[in-house]
Design an enzyme around this catalytic site. Structure first.
Site, mmCIF file in Angstrom:
data_model
loop_
_atom_site.group_PDB
_atom_site.id
_atom_site.type_symbol
_atom_site.label_atom_id
_atom_site.label_comp_id
_atom_site.label_asym_id
_atom_site.label_seq_id
_atom_site.Cartn_x
_atom_site.Cartn_y
_atom_site.Cartn_z
ATOM 1 N N LYS A 1 44.414 47.375 43.056
ATOM 2 C CA LYS A 1 43.168 46.770 43.520
ATOM 3 C C LYS A 1 43.390 46.139 44.892
ATOM 4 O O LYS A 1 44.391 45.443 45.095
ATOM 5 C CB LYS A 1 42.704 45.691 42.537
ATOM 6 C CG LYS A 1 42.474 46.228 41.133
ATOM 7 C CD LYS A 1 41.109 46.814 40.984
ATOM 8 C CE LYS A 1 40.240 45.851 40.404
ATOM 9 N NZ LYS A 1 39.251 45.682 39.707
ATOM 10 N N CYS B 1 42.587 21.897 19.617
ATOM 11 C CA CYS B 1 41.945 20.982 18.688
ATOM 12 C C CYS B 1 42.235 21.578 17.320
ATOM 13 O O CYS B 1 41.896 22.727 17.061
ATOM 14 C CB CYS B 1 40.440 20.932 18.945
ATOM 15 S SG CYS B 1 39.536 20.191 17.572
ATOM 16 N N GLU C 1 43.905 58.739 44.021
ATOM 17 C CA GLU C 1 42.453 58.893 44.167
ATOM 18 C C GLU C 1 41.834 57.562 44.554
ATOM 19 O O GLU C 1 42.479 56.531 44.460
ATOM 20 C CB GLU C 1 41.835 59.262 42.806
ATOM 21 C CG GLU C 1 42.169 60.612 42.331
ATOM 22 C CD GLU C 1 41.723 60.837 40.890
ATOM 23 O OE1 GLU C 1 40.936 60.038 40.358
ATOM 24 O OE2 GLU C 1 42.179 61.826 40.323
ATOM 25 N N CYS D 1 35.034 21.561 13.555
ATOM 26 C CA CYS D 1 34.731 21.424 14.985
ATOM 27 C C CYS D 1 33.687 22.502 15.332
ATOM 28 O O CYS D 1 33.980 23.697 15.216
ATOM 29 C CB CYS D 1 36.024 21.605 15.784
ATOM 30 S SG CYS D 1 35.762 21.580 17.552
ATOM 31 N N ARG E 1 30.011 54.031 29.182
ATOM 32 C CA ARG E 1 31.289 53.645 28.583
ATOM 33 C C ARG E 1 31.085 52.756 27.359
ATOM 34 O O ARG E 1 31.767 52.895 26.361
ATOM 35 C CB ARG E 1 32.138 52.907 29.625
ATOM 36 C CG ARG E 1 33.428 52.411 29.086
ATOM 37 C CD ARG E 1 34.325 51.938 30.201
ATOM 38 N NE ARG E 1 35.633 51.648 29.691
ATOM 39 C CZ ARG E 1 35.975 50.507 29.129
ATOM 40 N NH1 ARG E 1 35.098 49.556 29.021
ATOM 41 N NH2 ARG E 1 37.187 50.311 28.682
ATOM 42 N N LYS F 1 39.309 54.443 43.827
ATOM 43 C CA LYS F 1 38.742 53.802 42.650
ATOM 44 C C LYS F 1 37.313 53.422 42.999
ATOM 45 O O LYS F 1 37.057 52.423 43.662
ATOM 46 C CB LYS F 1 39.553 52.567 42.261
ATOM 47 C CG LYS F 1 39.124 52.000 40.931
ATOM 48 C CD LYS F 1 40.094 50.966 40.434
ATOM 49 C CE LYS F 1 39.754 50.555 39.015
ATOM 50 N NZ LYS F 1 38.408 50.038 38.852
ATOM 51 N N ASP G 1 33.684 52.051 42.902
ATOM 52 C CA ASP G 1 33.203 50.818 42.284
ATOM 53 C C ASP G 1 31.789 51.024 41.763
ATOM 54 O O ASP G 1 30.814 50.729 42.448
ATOM 55 C CB ASP G 1 33.248 49.686 43.326
ATOM 56 C CG ASP G 1 33.200 48.335 42.662
ATOM 57 O OD1 ASP G 1 33.322 48.282 41.424
ATOM 58 O OD2 ASP G 1 33.042 47.336 43.373
ATOM 59 N N CYS H 1 39.209 16.168 21.716
ATOM 60 C CA CYS H 1 38.306 17.319 21.758
ATOM 61 C C CYS H 1 36.914 16.888 22.240
ATOM 62 O O CYS H 1 36.347 15.935 21.697
ATOM 63 C CB CYS H 1 38.219 17.943 20.371
ATOM 64 S SG CYS H 1 37.003 19.266 20.281
ATOM 65 N N CYS I 1 34.469 17.344 19.022
ATOM 66 C CA CYS I 1 34.555 16.626 17.737
ATOM 67 C C CYS I 1 35.460 15.398 17.786
ATOM 68 O O CYS I 1 35.687 14.766 16.749
ATOM 69 C CB CYS I 1 35.017 17.584 16.642
ATOM 70 S SG CYS I 1 36.761 18.013 16.779
ATOM 71 N N TYR J 1 36.022 62.387 37.938
ATOM 72 C CA TYR J 1 37.460 62.192 38.056
ATOM 73 C C TYR J 1 38.293 62.591 36.837
ATOM 74 O O TYR J 1 39.491 62.305 36.783
ATOM 75 C CB TYR J 1 37.787 60.756 38.447
ATOM 76 C CG TYR J 1 37.231 59.709 37.515
ATOM 77 C CD1 TYR J 1 37.623 59.632 36.192
ATOM 78 C CD2 TYR J 1 36.314 58.772 37.979
ATOM 79 C CE1 TYR J 1 37.118 58.678 35.344
ATOM 80 C CE2 TYR J 1 35.801 57.802 37.138
ATOM 81 C CZ TYR J 1 36.208 57.766 35.816
ATOM 82 O OH TYR J 1 35.701 56.821 34.977
HETATM 83 S S1 IVH Z 1 40.496 57.289 35.470
HETATM 84 C C1 IVH Z 1 41.981 56.467 31.172
HETATM 85 N N1 IVH Z 1 39.873 57.470 38.004
HETATM 86 O O1 IVH Z 1 37.797 52.427 36.760
HETATM 87 C C2 IVH Z 1 41.522 56.049 32.505
HETATM 88 N N2 IVH Z 1 38.853 55.746 36.717
HETATM 89 O O2 IVH Z 1 39.381 50.621 34.346
HETATM 90 C C3 IVH Z 1 40.323 56.759 32.923
HETATM 91 N N3 IVH Z 1 37.263 54.365 37.967
HETATM 92 O O3 IVH Z 1 35.981 52.330 33.917
HETATM 93 C C4 IVH Z 1 39.826 56.321 34.200
HETATM 94 N N4 IVH Z 1 37.482 55.395 39.896
HETATM 95 O O4 IVH Z 1 35.146 54.070 35.486
HETATM 96 C C5 IVH Z 1 39.684 56.793 36.847
HETATM 97 N N5 IVH Z 1 39.404 57.752 40.235
HETATM 98 C C6 IVH Z 1 39.205 57.105 39.105
HETATM 99 C C7 IVH Z 1 38.307 56.009 39.011
HETATM 100 C C8 IVH Z 1 38.166 55.352 37.789
HETATM 101 C C9 IVH Z 1 36.867 54.421 39.247
HETATM 102 C C10 IVH Z 1 36.801 53.372 36.977
HETATM 103 C C11 IVH Z 1 36.506 53.943 35.629
HETATM 104 C C12 IVH Z 1 37.011 52.944 34.620
HETATM 105 C C13 IVH Z 1 37.695 51.926 35.459
HETATM 106 C C14 IVH Z 1 39.119 51.778 34.947
#
Ligand code: IVH
Length: 671
Positions: free
Chosen positions: A315, A427, A113, A433, A136, A115, A117, A409, A412, A224
Site C-alpha cells: 500500500k 472490565c 499489478e 456490564c 464481495r 491495486k 481502489d 469501567c 459499570c 484481475y
Molecule cells: S487479487 C485472493 N488483484 O483488493 C486475492 N485484488 O484485499 C484476490 N484489488 O477486495 C484479489 N486490485 O478487490 C487482486 N490487482 C488486484 C487488485 C485487487 C484491487 C482489491 C480486491 C480485493 C482487495 C484485496
C-alpha cells in the site's frame, strides 16, 4: 419482416453494437461516430419493443439500464472471495519474497499489478455469455447486482473466441476520476452534498436500485483473476492475457500496468515506477499487488484463513494531516476490553471527514506521551479507523495535563484490570456490564454463529436496558408480548425473529461453541475443538494439557478456555442453553473408511483427478489427518506433479512412504 428475419436483424445489430462497445470502452478506439452508434441502438430498441419475445438478456440495449431492483438477492460464492494481506514498507515485501523462496526454491515468477481502489466483483459467464455478477459481501456470500454491472460498457456481455464453458472472472469496479468530478460538479449545481471519494461513490452506485441511474455514472472495470473448477491456464499471467483476448478489459503489459518479474528487485522497481506514475492515472489506485505467477506454486503456498500466501498488497504511504484532540473517551467491547478513543477536531483526510481515532491502549497513550488538547498527526492506513501517529509538541498548551488511562469501567464502574503481558485493560464484570452483554448478544446471533436475523443493535440495546435479556440464553425465553411493545417491531418482524431464534437451535455444535464468544476461540478453533472433543461436556472436563495437545490449540487459547470453564457463571449459562435445546454435541461425520486411521498424510504438488482440497477431504473421510509439512510424524507423502524437490528429499531422508496419486486412490479404494 417475418420472425426469422427479425431474429437475424437483431442478432446482426447486437453483434455490431457489442463490437463497437468493445473497441471504444476496452480498446479506447472509436471506429464509428456517436451518431451512427445511436442510430443502430435505436433500431435495435425499436425491434425489441415490437418483438419483446426476442429480447436477449444480454442485448446491448441492457447497457442503458432499465431494470429496477427492490432488494438484491444474496448469493453464495462458489469460490470464497478472499482479501489480500497488506504491507506498508519495502522491507515487508522483501521479507514476504524471502518467505516464498523458502517453499518454492526454483523458477519463481511474480506478476506485479495495480491495486485498483474500487469495489470487488465476481462475474460468471456460461457458454460465453454474461450470467451473473455478485459483490464481495462478507467473502462467502455477496449481493447479486447483475443488472447494474451489465451497464458497465467495458464488461462484455458476450465473449469472443475460445472460452471456457463455465467460469468466474473477478475484478474491480471503479469510478474514473473524471466521472467523479463531473458527478460532484452536477451535485454542487443542485446544492446537494458532495460525494466523499471515487471508491465510496462506486460502491454506492453499484447498490443503486435503478440501473438507469447506474448506467449514467459511467463506472469502469479492470479484471484481475480467473476462477474455474479446473483451470484452463497454468499461470495467472496467462489467464489475465487470455481474458483480454475474450474481450475483457485487462491491464496491458505495454502500458506497464501488469509485469512479470523474476525477483524482488523487479518487484521493487515496479513499486517505484507506480508510486510516481500513479498520479497521472485517470483512476485511483491505492497500491500494488504482487502474485506468484504459476498456479501450481500458488497451490503449494496455499492460504491463511483470510488471504492467499501467494499474494501480497503493497500500500502506498497514507495521507497524513494535523488536528487537535478535543477529548478522550473509552469504549467497552464484548470481551470487556477497554479501548481509548480520541475525539478530534473534524479534519478532511483521504476523502472523508475524520472525527475519531483509536488510541488502542494505555501503552499507546504512554508511547505518544499524549497530553490533553494536544495537536496530533492523523493517518489513514489500511484500516478504516484512522490512527494517531505522533504529537506536535511545539503546539502543546502550557500546563497541559497528561492523558491518564481510566481506573474503572466507564459503563459499570467495575475496577479495570490489566494482566501481565497484556496491553489491554479489561472490565471483568462479564455478566452485567451492559456494553459487554450487548456485544456478546451481537456476536452470538451473527451469521457465523447462531445466524439469527431481525435483531438490530438498537433492539438489543432496548432488550438489555429493559432487563429482558440478562445473558444470551434469555433469547430463548423471549415471548411475543415482550417484543411487540418495542419500537419498530410489528407482528411480522416479531414472528420472523421468534422463528429465527427457534431455527437457530439446529445450528451445529461448532457454531454454538463459536457463539459463546470465548476469547481466542474463533471459527477455526471452534471447528477443531468440536472435532477433537465431540461434546461440550468433554471440553468442560478437558485439562489444560489435553487442550494444548489438540491440533492448532496453543497455550494462550487453552488458558482462555480453562478460564471460561472455571467461571461457574459460564457453566450455568451452558446448562441453560442446553435446556433451551441447543446442540452441544457434534454430529457423526460420514466416514468412507478407516484405512488411514492414525496416519498423518502430507500432499504435495498438484493432482490430476482431484483438487488439493478434495484430496485433503478424501484423507479425512478415510480416517487420516492432514499434515502441512514433512516431519517425523508424517506417515505418508502423496506426491503430485511439480512437487518441490526439498519436500521429496526430506521425506526420503526421514524414510516416509511416498506414493503417487493413482496408488493413493487405490489404497483408499477410490479408483
Ligand atoms: S487479487 C485472493 N488483484 O483488493 C486475492 N485484488 O484485499 C484476490 N484489488 O477486495 C484479489 N486490485 O478487490 C487482486 N490487482 C488486484 C487488485 C485487487 C484491487 C482489491 C480486491 C480485493 C482487495 C484485496
Amino acid at each position: 419482416m417475418d420472425l426469422e428475419a427479425v431474429k437475424r436483424k437483431i442478432s446482426e445489430l447486437s453483434e455490431s453494437l457489442h463490437h463497437y462497445n468493445y473497441m471504444y470502452y476496452v480498446k479506447s478506439e472509436s471506429i464509428v461516430s456517436d451518431f451512427e452508434f445511436d442510430m443502430l441502438l435505436k433500431e435495435l430498441e425499436e425491434l425489441e419493443s415490437k418483438f419483446p419475445e426476442l429480447i436477449d438478456s444480454n442485448s446491448p440495449s441492457k447497457r442503458v439500464g432499465g431494470t429496477v431492483v427492490k432488494h438484491f438477492e444474496t448469493v453464495k460464492h462458489r469460490f470464497p472471495m478472499l482479501s489480500l494481506s497488506n504491507s506498508y514498507s519495502k522491507e515487508e515485501i522483501i521479507e514476504w519474497e524471502a518467505r516464498i523462496k523458502k517453499t518454492i526454491e526454483h523458477d519463481i515468477e511474480y506478476v506485479c499489478e495495480l491495486k485498483y481502489d474500487g469495489v470487488a466483483i465476481g462475474i460468471r459467464y456460461l457458454n460465453g455469455v454474461f450470467h451473473s455478477a455478485v459483490t464481495r459481501g462478507d467473502g462467502s456470500q455477496g449481493e447479486l447486482v447483475s443488472s447494474n454491472v451489465k451497464t458497465i460498457k467495458s464488461v462484455p456481455l458476450t465473449l469472443q473466441g475460445e472460452v471456457p464453458s463455465d467460469f468466474e472472472i473477478r475484478g474491480e469496479i471503479f469510478l474514473p476520476l473524471q466521472e467523479f468530478e463531473r458527478l460532484n460538479k452536477e451535485r454542487a449545481k443542485e446544492n446537494l452534498a458532495l460525494y466523499a471519494n471515487p471508491r465510496n461513490t462506486a460502491s454506492g452506485t453499484l447498490k443503486l436500485q435503478d440501473s438507469k441511474v447506474v448506467s449514467k455514472r459511467n463506472l469502469d472495470c479492470y479484471l484481475y483473476g480467473m476462477y474455474e473448477e479446473r483451470s484452463s491456464y497454468t499461470s495467472h499471467y496467462q489467464a489475465v492475457l487470455g481474458a483480454g483476448k475474450m474481450g475483457f478489459k485487462v491491464p496491458l503489459p505495454e502500458q506497464r500496468k501488469i509485469e512479470k518479474v523474476k525477483d524482488v528487485e523487479g518487484i521493487l522497481a515496479f513499486i517505484d515506477f507506480w508510486d510516481y506514475e500513479r498520479k497521472k492515472l485517470p483512476f485511483e489506485i491505492d497500491g500494488i499487488v504482487i502474485k506468484v505467477n504459476a498456479y501450481n506454486q500458488q497451490e503449494e503456498l496455499g492460504y491463511t484463513a483470510k488471504s492467499p500466501r501467494w499474494a501480497i498488497a503493497f500500500k502506498f504511504k497514507a495521507e497524513r494531516v494535523e488536528t487537535k484532540i478535543e477529548s478522550v473517551s473509552y469504549q467497552v467491547g464484548r470481551t470487556g476490553a477497554v479501548t481509548p478513543v480520541a475525539n478530534l477536531k473534524p479534519v478532511y483526510l483521504g476523502g472523508t471527514t475524520v472525527k475519531r481515532a483509536s488510541l488502542h491502549n494505555a501503552e499507546q497513550i504512554e508511547k505518544l506521551g499524549l497530553h490533553e488538547n494536544d495537536s496530533v498527526y492523523v493517518e489513514k492506513g489500511g484500516e478504516i479507523i484512522p490512527k494517531i501517529v505522533g504529537v506536535n509538541i511545539a503546539k502543546r498548551i502550557i500546563n497541559a495535563q497528561k492523558v491518564v488511562f481510566i481506573g474503572v469501567c466507564p459503563a459499570c464502574n467495575e475496577r479495570l484490570i490489566r494482566e501481565e503481558g497484556e496491553a489491554q485493560h479489561y472490565c471483568k464484570n462479564t455478566t452485567s456490564c451492559p456494553p459487554q452483554l450487548k456485544g456478546k448478544i451481537e456476536h452470538f446471533i451473527s451469521r457465523k454463529a447462531m445466524d439469527i436475523d431481525g435483531l438490530g443493535a438498537e433492539t438489543i440495546d432496548t432488550l438489555v436496558e429493559k432487563g429482558l435479556i440478562k445473558d444470551i440464553s434469555d433469547l430463548y425465553v423471549l415471548e411475543f408480548n415482550q417484543l411487540i411493545d418495542l419500537d419498530r417491531m410489528a407482528d411480522k418482524s416479531v414472528n420472523n425473529l421468534l422463528d429465527g431464534i427457534t431455527a437457530s437451535k439446529l445450528q451445529p455444535f461448532e457454531k454454538v461453541l463459536f457463539g459463546l464468544g470465548i476469547r481466542y476461540v474463533g471459527e477455526t478453533v471452534s471447528k477443531k475443538l468440536a472435532k477433537a472433543f465431540k461434546t461440550m461436556d468433554c471440553i468442560v472436563e478437558a485439562s489444560y494439557e489435553s487442550l494444548v495437545e489438540t491440533d492448532e490449540i496453543g497455550e494462550k487459547i487453552a488458558r482462555s478456555i480453562r478460564e471460561f470453564i472455571e467461571d461457574e457463571k459460564n457453566i450455568i449459562l451452558i446448562e441453560k442453553l442446553k435446556h433451551a435445546g441447543l446442540r452441544f454435541e457434534k454430529e457423526e461425520e460420514v466416514r468412507a473408511s478407516s484405512i488411514l486411521e492414525s496416519q498423518t498424510v502430507v500432499i504435495s504438488g498438484t493432482f490430476e483427478r482431484y483438487s488439493r482440497n478434495e484430496m485433503k477431504q478424501l484423507i479425512e473421510e478415510n480416517g487420516g489427518k492432514n499434515g502441512s509439512s514433512i516431519s517425523k510424524k508424517t506417515s505418508l507423502l502423496v506426491a503430485g506433479a511439480n512437487m518441490g524437490p526439498s519436500k521429496l528429499k526430506k521425506a526420503t531422508d526421514l524414510g516416509v512412504e511416498i506414493i503417487d496419486e493413482a496408488d493413493f486412490l487405490k489404497k483408499i479404494k477410490h479408483d
